[in-house]
Design an enzyme around this catalytic site. Structure first.
Site, PDB file in Angstrom:
ATOM      1  N   ASP A  16      11.906  98.371 -31.723  1.00 36.68           N
ATOM      2  CA  ASP A  16      11.341  99.680 -31.393  1.00 36.68           C
ATOM      3  C   ASP A  16      12.300 100.316 -30.405  1.00 36.68           C
ATOM      4  O   ASP A  16      12.421  99.870 -29.267  1.00 36.68           O
ATOM      5  CB  ASP A  16       9.947  99.491 -30.782  1.00 36.68           C
ATOM      6  CG  ASP A  16       9.315 100.805 -30.350  1.00 36.68           C
ATOM      7  OD1 ASP A  16      10.023 101.833 -30.333  1.00 36.68           O
ATOM      8  OD2 ASP A  16       8.116 100.799 -30.023  1.00 36.68           O
ATOM      9  N   TYR A 238       4.299  92.819 -19.946  1.00 37.54           N
ATOM     10  CA  TYR A 238       3.929  93.483 -21.199  1.00 37.54           C
ATOM     11  C   TYR A 238       4.877  94.639 -21.507  1.00 37.54           C
ATOM     12  O   TYR A 238       5.054  95.528 -20.697  1.00 37.54           O
ATOM     13  CB  TYR A 238       2.495  94.014 -21.119  1.00 37.54           C
ATOM     14  CG  TYR A 238       2.091  94.695 -22.402  1.00 37.54           C
ATOM     15  CD1 TYR A 238       1.853  93.936 -23.548  1.00 37.54           C
ATOM     16  CD2 TYR A 238       2.002  96.077 -22.490  1.00 37.54           C
ATOM     17  CE1 TYR A 238       1.519  94.546 -24.739  1.00 37.54           C
ATOM     18  CE2 TYR A 238       1.667  96.692 -23.686  1.00 37.54           C
ATOM     19  CZ  TYR A 238       1.432  95.921 -24.800  1.00 37.54           C
ATOM     20  OH  TYR A 238       1.124  96.524 -25.988  1.00 37.54           O
ATOM     21  N   LYS A 241       3.773  95.069 -28.385  1.00 36.99           N
ATOM     22  CA  LYS A 241       3.562  93.882 -29.215  1.00 36.99           C
ATOM     23  C   LYS A 241       4.839  93.537 -29.975  1.00 36.99           C
ATOM     24  O   LYS A 241       5.770  94.327 -30.029  1.00 36.99           O
ATOM     25  CB  LYS A 241       2.393  94.117 -30.171  1.00 36.99           C
ATOM     26  CG  LYS A 241       1.083  93.647 -29.561  1.00 36.99           C
ATOM     27  CD  LYS A 241       0.988  92.111 -29.501  1.00 36.99           C
ATOM     28  CE  LYS A 241      -0.281  91.697 -28.761  1.00 36.99           C
ATOM     29  NZ  LYS A 241      -0.359  90.289 -28.437  1.00 36.99           N
TER      30      LYS A 241
HETATM   31  C1  F6R Z   1       0.812  98.878 -28.938  1.00 38.14           C
HETATM   32  C2  F6R Z   1       1.480 100.038 -28.401  1.00 38.14           C
HETATM   33  C3  F6R Z   1       0.662 101.153 -27.878  1.00 38.14           C
HETATM   34  C4  F6R Z   1       0.851 101.322 -26.374  1.00 38.14           C
HETATM   35  C5  F6R Z   1      -0.040 102.440 -25.831  1.00 38.14           C
HETATM   36  C6  F6R Z   1       0.187 102.707 -24.358  1.00 38.14           C
HETATM   37  O1  F6R Z   1       1.721  97.908 -29.312  1.00 38.14           O
HETATM   38  O2  F6R Z   1       2.685 100.098 -28.355  1.00 38.14           O
HETATM   39  O3  F6R Z   1      -0.693 101.001 -28.211  1.00 38.14           O
HETATM   40  O4  F6R Z   1       0.546 100.114 -25.720  1.00 38.14           O
HETATM   41  O5  F6R Z   1       0.211 103.634 -26.548  1.00 38.14           O
HETATM   42  O6  F6R Z   1       1.529 102.994 -24.184  1.00 38.14           O
HETATM   43  P1  F6R Z   1       2.164 103.453 -22.785  1.00 38.14           P
HETATM   44  O7  F6R Z   1       1.802 102.400 -21.790  1.00 38.14           O
HETATM   45  O8  F6R Z   1       3.625 103.519 -23.091  1.00 38.14           O
HETATM   46  O9  F6R Z   1       1.567 104.789 -22.472  1.00 38.14           O
HETATM   47 MG    MG Z   2       5.795  98.667 -33.013  1.00 41.34          MG
HETATM   48 MG    MG Z   3       7.040 102.541 -29.553  1.00 42.00          MG
END
Ligand code: F6R
Ligand code: MG
Ligand code: MG
Length: 374
Positions: A16, A238, A241
């Site tokens: 990603d 974290y 994923k």
């Molecule tokens: C799951 C994922 C999203 C982010 C969520 C919060 O793998 O990538 O669900 O965890 O959109 O993202 P942030 O913390 O970047 O605002």
């Molecule tokens: Mg992804």
């Molecule tokens: Mg992303």
């Protein structure tokens, strides 16, 4: 001068490196950057062939070559491609630009640096069907159930029962990704033991499947391989994923393409989804629906079907682009709705052990001093 291998290697490497809006999908501009870079490397014969796809917010590079697995040139090429795409993502102001490139500089192998990798070196059969599976918003253990069913469940794979060339079963290489150990187990003889392990999908993951000795296929060449990289273990916190990928070969002594796809007719529950913190159904979708919009999901899988000949890819066929999967998608949407109604409650939210690897401990930390003894 290095000797060219008779064998062909398929490398599926993903990261990603930026998406829009938020973590939904990879725009065409990034795929174009990757395509241009890989085209150059095909011209100079570093790779034989390639395809660029996206699974939700993950950029997926499917490459064929003669250099074997874990090759520094191929991994370097993938890293360089992701860096170029990340640069474009930064210019475009995409979300999470460069997110999965966790190391500052490439050091010989992308393993442990953020990207996910599934690679296999094989002796091509006269006709070699290959399916590349790419998931978004979930973890490597999401492949345990479908891979088990393809290669070990006679209720899924008719060939295990009725084709003598599959009847002896397969060998599963299972990794304990917490303790960094592995075990090889035979199916069907050790089926219950295999399930005892892989039912615990956040710890035990199927890494590869091999044919048994004495069959038509070389027993040391995998027939399935799954990426097992865990981002939180690399980053120490974290960062999203792992969004695993897998390569599965089919037909002629292996599960038929229809048997390889069949497990996905059941939208099983996987962990990931919003903030990597929720259980939800995996939805098999065509490439055009490879974008995670509802509650950043639900988790999705796309499948690209190829025939491989002398390292050249014919395809992909977008194999979930078929009304035969509409029922599964509908079921998955229903399960998504049911799970969503739990809001912040388990078992929609992951069990506490798994939440350790999300942002929740930071919230608990704040509450710590409010507690008094009872
Ligand atoms: C799951 C994922 C999203 C982010 C969520 C919060 O793998 O990538 O669900 O965890 O959109 O993202 P942030 O913390 O970047 O605002
Ligand atoms: Mg992804
Ligand atoms: Mg992303």
């Amino acid at each position: 001068m290095s000797v060219m291998s008779e064998k062909t290697t398929i490398s599926l490497i993903k990261a990603d490196v930026g998406s829009l809006p938020g973590h939904v999908t990879v725009p065409e501009e990034l795929k174009k950057v990757a395509t241009t870079n890989l085209q150059k490397m095909k011209k100079n014969k570093t790779i034989l062939d390639f395809r660029v796809l996206n699974a939700g917010d993950d950029l997926e590079l499917i490459m064929t070559h003669k250099k074997g697995v874990d090759n520094d040139k191929i991994h370097g090429l993938a890293w360089d491609t992701f860096e170029k795409a990340a640069k474009k993502a930064k210019e475009m102001g995409l979300y999470g630009a460069g997110q999965d490139l966790l190391a500052d500089a490439f050091s010989g192998n992308v393993r442990g640096m953020g990207p996910g990798v599934a690679e296999m070196e094989i002796t091509e059969r006269p006709a070699e069907p290959v399916i590349a599976f790419m998931m978004d918003k979930t973890e490597p253990g999401a492949f345990n159930l479908p891979i088990f069913r393809m290669f070990a469940d006679p209720f899924n794979t008719a060939g295990l029962v009725i084709d003598p060339s599959l009847h002896n079963g397969f060998v599963f290489e299972i990794w304990d990704i917490m303790e960094n150990k592995r075990v090889f187990m035979n199916s069907p003889e050790e089926m219950y033991d295999i399930l005892a392990l892989i039912g615990g999908k956040s710890r035990f993951v199927i890494k590869r499947v091999f044919p048994k000795k004495g069959g038509k296929l070389p027993p040391d060449e995998p027939v399935a391989v799954i990426s097992t990289e865990k981002l939180y273990k690399i980053a120490g916190e974290y960062v999203g994923k792992d969004d695993p990928v897998a390569i599965v070969r089919g037909q002629s002594g292996l599960p038929a393409v229809g048997e390889v796809l069949e497990p996905f007719a059941f939208p099983h529950l996987v962990s990931g989804w919003m903030r990597g913190s929720h259980n939800g159904p995996i939805m098999p979708v065509p490439f055009r629906y490879s974008q995670c919009t509802r509650f950043d999901g639900p988790p999705r899988v796309i499948a690209a079907g190829f025939q491989l000949k002398n390292g050249v890819l014919a395809g992909p066929a977008d194999v979930f682009d078929d009304p035969a999967w509409d029922y599964t998608r509908q079921k998955s949407a229903e399960i998504a709705e049911y799970m969503r109604r739990h809001g912040p409650f388990e078992p929609h939210r992951l069990p506490s052990e798994d939440m350790e690897y999300t942002t929740l401990p930071k919230v608990f930390k704040k509450l710590e001093r409010r507690f008094e003894k009872i």
